[in-house]
Design an enzyme around this catalytic site. Structure first.
Site, mmCIF file in Angstrom:
data_model
loop_
_atom_site.group_PDB
_atom_site.id
_atom_site.type_symbol
_atom_site.label_atom_id
_atom_site.label_comp_id
_atom_site.label_asym_id
_atom_site.label_seq_id
_atom_site.Cartn_x
_atom_site.Cartn_y
_atom_site.Cartn_z
ATOM 1 N NE ARG A 317 24.853 35.678 9.494
ATOM 2 C CZ ARG A 317 24.951 36.248 8.190
ATOM 3 N NH1 ARG A 317 26.258 35.745 7.748
ATOM 4 N NH2 ARG A 317 24.128 37.042 7.807
ATOM 5 C CB CYS A 388 34.962 32.325 -16.861
ATOM 6 S SG CYS A 388 35.972 33.244 -18.079
#
Length: 463
Positions: A317, A388
């Site tokens: 990271r 959704c």
């Protein structure tokens, strides 16, 4: 301005004076705005990137990746040399992997960690020297281990007794000798999300520290295996050195005990160095991390009267996170009235399919308009995706200019780590391309998917 009593904004979120500003710690060093207010990344305008590649698109600044890789290597090598030892930095490929990224970090003197057969194949396809690879994973198959041994992978980090016996059989059959490290749990838990913490005793990775002597004794009995050291990873998105210092102290107790059975040339303290995702994040500078961690090991060795081993670290990271920026197009906007005030929902054409971290971990991100400088006072927004799912949130809490409107380009920084690797085709949404920028030029390094690509996997369709 929103008062604390009337706003649904969390306490940590600072309302900016200018909702167009770019907080330097969050963005690539090359980020800025041109005279028209358009976001520039690596000398390339956001509008030009979107015109050529569409949205969503992940942009990765090659120079940022290279400079961060170089800075990490330099910091740890310098700190190690001050204590008469050496340090090696492995790039944790799980953060973001492609053949180009492997080449970039190896060009900068880093080694590479992989944790699946697929990641191993990417690294080898990039032309990586296999001796500079480390192979992690809690469930490496026999086939994966055979591929790693056959390719000449430098170090395999063993994670179970079963894996040791698999390697014993493989090396016996092939007449090879494989270097291995033993992953252990120091019992030190970095203060981070539970799903990211990997040094708990009750978790799938590694051996309890107390079992290490028996495990190492078994490895030393096997002619085809060479034990080179202990490995520990205490978590992710860690600020400060306290957790690393405590973990190193516990590892050195066992390291000292194991020295009675033979040399142990290495000690790997993992990675997990934190970055800034929002303006309030204050990550520890890399030089301070390196100096503090290496000094802790050296002091611990001196107190025990043992030599300082060669050290290894595995940042991912910290190398690619802030180098990545995802560009979206705003689709719809709606204001929702809450008891504590109003929140504006800004929907974009991506979402949890290209960034699952908010839904998975409650990760916080920032956002800025990329196509122009906005007007009006800052308004509290939640950037959401097209999926959704009510949890389909890209940026949970942010301030944007009041005139944000459909058709605007929106940029979410610090998406270089773990977003693309966790991406999916949920709701049959194609995964976006990864586009590298550098010195005013752009190029695709990972192709995006088309609808045809998705349909091609459906055996009921003839294409």
């Amino acid at each position: 301005m929103h008062s604390a009593a009337s706003s649904p904004a969390p306490g940590w979120l600072v309302e900016p004076d200018d909702a167009n500003d770019l907080v330097l710690s969050v963005w690539p060093a090359s980020a800025g705005r041109d005279e028209a207010g358009s976001l520039q990344l690596g000398g390339v305008g956001a509008g030009d990137i979107v015109h050529q590649y569409g949205t969503p698109v992940m942009v990765i600044d090659e120079s940022e990746v290279r400079s961060r890789a170089r800075a990490l290597r330099t910091a740890f090598e310098r700190a190690a040399s001050e204590h008469a030892t050496t340090a090696r930095v492995y790039y944790a490929g799980k953060a973001l992997l492609s053949t180009e990224i492997v080449r970039w970090v190896m060009d900068e003197g880093l080694n590479v960690d992989v944790c699946t057969g697929g990641e191993l194949e990417v690294a080898l396809a990039a032309g990586a020297d296999a001796s500079r690879l480390g192979f992690h994973g809690n469930n490496k198959s026999v086939a994966e281990l055979a591929r790693a041994v056959g390719a000449g992978v430098g170090t395999i980090i063993v994670d179970s007794a079963i894996e040791i016996e698999r390697l014993a059989a493989l090396t016996s059959r092939t007449g090879t000798v494989q270097r291995v490290m033993v992953r252990v749990n120091s019992g030190v838990h970095a203060e981070t999300h539970d799903f990211l913490a990997t040094a708990h005793e009750d978790q799938k990775f590694g051996f309890p520290l107390g079992e290490a002597p028996a495990i190492v004794a078994r490895i030393r009995e096997i002619p085809g295996l060479t034990f080179v050291g202990l490995h520990c990873h205490i978590g992710s998105q860690i600020f400060g050195v306290a957790g690393f210092r405590e973990s190193a102290s516990r590892l050195l107790d066992v390291h000292q005990e194991l020295l009675a059975g033979g040399d142990i040339p290495q000690l790997n303290l993992g990675g997990g160095f934190g970055i800034a995702y929002t303006r309030v994040d204050d990550p520890t500078p890399i030089a301070e991390l390196a100096e503090g961690i290496v000094a802790a090991v050296a002091e611990g060795c001196a107190a025990r009267g043992i030599p300082v081993p060669a050290l290894s670290f595995e940042p991912g990271r910290a190398i690619v996170g802030n180098a990545g920026v995802t560009l979206y197009e705003v689709g719809t906007i709606k204001d929702v009235t809450l008891d504590a005030g109003t929140r504006r929902y800004v929907s974009v054409d991506g979402g949890m399919s290209d960034n699952a971290r908010t839904a998975l971990y409650g990760a916080q991100y920032s956002a800025r308009l990329a196509s122009r400088v906005g007007g009006g006072p800052p308004v509290l927004v939640r950037v959401v995706g097209r999926h959704c799912e009510s949890g389909d949130i890209v940026v949970d809490h942010e301030y944007l200019p009041a005139d944000v409107t459909p058709g605007d380009l929106l940029a979410v920084p610090a998406t270089g780590a773990y977003c693309a690797p966790l991406s999916s085709n949920y709701n049959h949404v194609p995964r976006p391309p990864i586009v590298a920028v550098r010195d005013g030029a752009s190029r695709v390094i990972v192709r995006g998917e088309s609808m045809r690509d998705l349909l091609a996997r459906d055996a009921g369709i003839q294409l």
